[in-house]
Design a protein around this motif. Structure first.
Motif, PDB file in Angstrom:
ATOM      1  N   VAL A  86       8.355 -11.353 -22.104  1.00  0.00           N
ATOM      2  CA  VAL A  86       9.273 -12.000 -23.321  1.00  0.00           C
ATOM      3  C   VAL A  86       9.620 -13.505 -22.885  1.00  0.00           C
ATOM      4  CG1 VAL A  86      11.123 -11.664 -24.878  1.00  0.00           C
ATOM      5  CG2 VAL A  86       9.964  -9.654 -24.017  1.00  0.00           C
ATOM      6  N   LEU A  87       9.188 -14.454 -23.627  1.00  0.00           N
ATOM      7  CA  LEU A  87       8.927 -15.659 -23.418  1.00  0.00           C
ATOM      8  C   LEU A  87       9.932 -16.748 -24.404  1.00  0.00           C
ATOM      9  CD1 LEU A  87       7.883 -17.974 -21.531  1.00  0.00           C
ATOM     10  CD2 LEU A  87       5.853 -17.890 -22.579  1.00  0.00           C
ATOM     11  N   ASP A  88      10.653 -17.520 -24.095  1.00  0.00           N
ATOM     12  CA  ASP A  88      11.557 -18.506 -25.027  1.00  0.00           C
ATOM     13  C   ASP A  88      10.487 -19.698 -25.262  1.00  0.00           C
ATOM     14  OD1 ASP A  88      13.480 -19.407 -26.627  1.00  0.00           O
ATOM     15  OD2 ASP A  88      14.393 -20.512 -24.637  1.00  0.00           O
ATOM     16  N   LEU A  89      10.531 -20.114 -26.483  1.00  0.00           N
ATOM     17  CA  LEU A  89       9.763 -20.975 -26.930  1.00  0.00           C
ATOM     18  C   LEU A  89      10.238 -22.519 -26.283  1.00  0.00           C
ATOM     19  CD1 LEU A  89       7.269 -21.752 -28.461  1.00  0.00           C
ATOM     20  CD2 LEU A  89       8.630 -21.931 -30.403  1.00  0.00           C
ATOM     21  N   MET A  90      11.599 -22.429 -26.710  1.00  0.00           N
ATOM     22  CA  MET A  90      12.049 -23.873 -26.450  1.00  0.00           C
ATOM     23  C   MET A  90      12.832 -23.856 -24.922  1.00  0.00           C
ATOM     24  SD  MET A  90      11.281 -25.605 -29.214  1.00  0.00           S
ATOM     25  CE  MET A  90      12.236 -26.897 -29.435  1.00  0.00           C
ATOM     26  N   LYS A 130       6.990  -2.517 -17.305  1.00  0.00           N
ATOM     27  CA  LYS A 130       7.548  -3.765 -16.392  1.00  0.00           C
ATOM     28  C   LYS A 130       7.520  -4.766 -17.282  1.00  0.00           C
ATOM     29  CE  LYS A 130       6.483  -4.364 -12.298  1.00  0.00           C
ATOM     30  NZ  LYS A 130       5.728  -4.738 -11.075  1.00  0.00           N
ATOM     31  N   VAL A 131       8.756  -5.557 -17.379  1.00  0.00           N
ATOM     32  CA  VAL A 131       8.923  -6.730 -18.444  1.00  0.00           C
ATOM     33  C   VAL A 131       9.508  -7.767 -17.475  1.00  0.00           C
ATOM     34  CG1 VAL A 131      10.162  -7.442 -20.520  1.00  0.00           C
ATOM     35  CG2 VAL A 131       9.144  -5.094 -20.126  1.00  0.00           C
ATOM     36  N   LEU A 132       8.825  -8.908 -17.899  1.00  0.00           N
ATOM     37  CA  LEU A 132       9.435 -10.223 -17.435  1.00  0.00           C
ATOM     38  C   LEU A 132      10.193 -11.133 -18.538  1.00  0.00           C
ATOM     39  CD1 LEU A 132       9.703 -12.504 -15.200  1.00  0.00           C
ATOM     40  CD2 LEU A 132       7.538 -13.259 -15.832  1.00  0.00           C
ATOM     41  N   LEU A 133      11.363 -11.219 -18.317  1.00  0.00           N
ATOM     42  CA  LEU A 133      12.149 -12.237 -19.385  1.00  0.00           C
ATOM     43  C   LEU A 133      12.318 -13.632 -18.974  1.00  0.00           C
ATOM     44  CD1 LEU A 133      15.071  -9.808 -20.206  1.00  0.00           C
ATOM     45  CD2 LEU A 133      13.092  -9.664 -21.351  1.00  0.00           C
ATOM     46  N   VAL A 134      12.003 -14.586 -19.954  1.00  0.00           N
ATOM     47  CA  VAL A 134      11.968 -16.055 -19.371  1.00  0.00           C
ATOM     48  C   VAL A 134      12.797 -16.734 -20.860  1.00  0.00           C
ATOM     49  CG1 VAL A 134      10.440 -18.091 -18.757  1.00  0.00           C
ATOM     50  CG2 VAL A 134       9.734 -15.596 -18.510  1.00  0.00           C
ATOM     51  N   ASP A 135      14.062 -17.151 -20.205  1.00  0.00           N
ATOM     52  CA  ASP A 135      14.712 -18.032 -21.063  1.00  0.00           C
ATOM     53  C   ASP A 135      15.789 -18.775 -20.435  1.00  0.00           C
ATOM     54  OD1 ASP A 135      16.960 -18.514 -23.142  1.00  0.00           O
ATOM     55  OD2 ASP A 135      15.618 -16.942 -24.286  1.00  0.00           O
ATOM     56  N   VAL A 167       2.142 -11.277 -24.027  1.00  0.00           N
ATOM     57  CA  VAL A 167       3.300 -12.338 -24.277  1.00  0.00           C
ATOM     58  C   VAL A 167       3.951 -12.227 -25.662  1.00  0.00           C
ATOM     59  CG1 VAL A 167       4.241 -14.617 -24.184  1.00  0.00           C
ATOM     60  CG2 VAL A 167       2.109 -13.926 -22.420  1.00  0.00           C
ATOM     61  N   ILE A 168       5.117 -11.906 -25.794  1.00  0.00           N
ATOM     62  CA  ILE A 168       5.972 -12.028 -27.007  1.00  0.00           C
ATOM     63  C   ILE A 168       6.930 -13.272 -26.691  1.00  0.00           C
ATOM     64  CG2 ILE A 168       7.717 -10.809 -28.319  1.00  0.00           C
ATOM     65  CD1 ILE A 168       6.669  -8.020 -26.918  1.00  0.00           C
ATOM     66  N   LEU A 169       6.917 -14.235 -27.851  1.00  0.00           N
ATOM     67  CA  LEU A 169       7.586 -15.333 -27.886  1.00  0.00           C
ATOM     68  C   LEU A 169       8.721 -15.277 -28.693  1.00  0.00           C
ATOM     69  CD1 LEU A 169       5.057 -18.247 -28.271  1.00  0.00           C
ATOM     70  CD2 LEU A 169       6.491 -17.945 -26.397  1.00  0.00           C
ATOM     71  N   LEU A 170       9.947 -15.607 -28.263  1.00  0.00           N
ATOM     72  CA  LEU A 170      11.086 -15.573 -28.730  1.00  0.00           C
ATOM     73  C   LEU A 170      11.466 -16.961 -29.100  1.00  0.00           C
ATOM     74  CD1 LEU A 170      13.407 -13.261 -26.635  1.00  0.00           C
ATOM     75  CD2 LEU A 170      12.580 -12.858 -28.906  1.00  0.00           C
ATOM     76  N   THR A 171      12.227 -17.244 -30.314  1.00  0.00           N
ATOM     77  CA  THR A 171      12.886 -18.422 -30.294  1.00  0.00           C
ATOM     78  C   THR A 171      14.015 -18.378 -31.454  1.00  0.00           C
ATOM     79  OG1 THR A 171      12.341 -20.850 -31.102  1.00  0.00           O
ATOM     80  CG2 THR A 171      11.293 -18.981 -32.657  1.00  0.00           C
ATOM     81  N   GLY A 172      15.071 -19.438 -31.103  1.00  0.00           N
ATOM     82  CA  GLY A 172      16.080 -19.672 -32.032  1.00  0.00           C
ATOM     83  C   GLY A 172      15.591 -20.632 -33.189  1.00  0.00           C
ATOM     84  N   HIS A 173      14.429 -21.338 -32.983  1.00  0.00           N
ATOM     85  CA  HIS A 173      13.938 -22.448 -33.640  1.00  0.00           C
ATOM     86  C   HIS A 173      12.820 -22.201 -34.541  1.00  0.00           C
ATOM     87  CE1 HIS A 173      17.162 -24.529 -31.419  1.00  0.00           C
ATOM     88  NE2 HIS A 173      16.390 -23.873 -30.349  1.00  0.00           N
ATOM     89  N   GLY A 174      12.642 -20.928 -35.168  1.00  0.00           N
ATOM     90  CA  GLY A 174      11.352 -20.210 -35.579  1.00  0.00           C
ATOM     91  C   GLY A 174      10.750 -21.197 -36.682  1.00  0.00           C
ATOM     92  N   LEU A 212       5.001 -22.552 -25.552  1.00  0.00           N
ATOM     93  CA  LEU A 212       3.472 -22.587 -25.845  1.00  0.00           C
ATOM     94  C   LEU A 212       2.491 -23.159 -24.823  1.00  0.00           C
ATOM     95  CD1 LEU A 212       3.389 -23.981 -29.589  1.00  0.00           C
ATOM     96  CD2 LEU A 212       2.983 -21.809 -28.688  1.00  0.00           C
ATOM     97  N   GLN A 213       3.076 -24.146 -23.736  1.00  0.00           N
ATOM     98  CA  GLN A 213       2.451 -24.329 -22.594  1.00  0.00           C
ATOM     99  C   GLN A 213       2.367 -23.452 -21.682  1.00  0.00           C
ATOM    100  OE1 GLN A 213       5.135 -27.877 -22.140  1.00  0.00           O
ATOM    101  NE2 GLN A 213       3.347 -29.164 -21.545  1.00  0.00           N
ATOM    102  N   VAL A 214       3.624 -22.755 -21.452  1.00  0.00           N
ATOM    103  CA  VAL A 214       3.732 -21.424 -20.559  1.00  0.00           C
ATOM    104  C   VAL A 214       2.481 -20.502 -20.909  1.00  0.00           C
ATOM    105  CG1 VAL A 214       5.161 -19.694 -19.389  1.00  0.00           C
ATOM    106  CG2 VAL A 214       6.088 -21.855 -19.908  1.00  0.00           C
TER     107      VAL A 214
END
Length: 142
Positions: free
Chosen positions: A51-55, A4-9, A77-84, A62-64
């Motif tokens: 899977v959580l977007d950083l921006m 079970k996965v929750l995607l947040v972006d 939690v696995i953070l994803l970012t386009g602005h690494g 980070l707050q989430v």
């Protein structure tokens, strides 16, 4: 056992595409474009990985992450970012993220990280249950 996965972006098209591809790999996927909704969803549902977007506009990843880990320390939690950046990655790990990867995430790599998250969560939950049983045994004097 289904993962079970929750995607947040905040990028709806990205969420839809990633969700479809993960569902095709046999995962049960929920998604939201809202950081606030993600926090609400985790009150009523459990996940093997988030899977959580950083921006994001309303609240950064980070707050989430900090809010999620405060209420549910076993969450993976696995953070994803386009602005690494190395600094953000280090901060995310310090706050309890399991991993940090840049977009566009390789789906095979992400799938592997989610499987590791599921295994790690199972171990944490198992340890918690074992401790609760020990505490009961000690308190009852059996």
């Amino acid at each position: 056992m289904t993962t079970k996965v929750l995607l947040v972006d905040d990028e709806k098209e990205f969420l839809d595409l990633l969700g479809e591809r993960m569902t095709a790999r046999g995962m049960e996927v929920d998604s939201t474009t809202s950081a606030t909704d993600a926090l609400k969803i985790t009150e009523d549902h459990t996940y093997d990985a988030i899977v959580l977007d950083l921006m994001m506009p309303e609240m950064d990843g980070l707050q989430v992450l900090k809010n999620l880990k405060a209420k549910h320390p076993e969450l993976q939690v696995i953070l994803l970012t386009g602005h690494g950046s190395i600094e953000k990655g280090v901060e995310a790990m310090r706050q309890g993220a399991m991993d940090f990867i840049e977009k566009p995430a390789d789906l095979e790599v992400l799938t592997e990280k989610i499987k590791k998250a599921q295994a790690r969560k199972m171990i944490l939950v198992e340890r918690k249950v074992e401790q609760e049983v020990r505490d009961i045994l000690v308190s009852k004097g059996w």
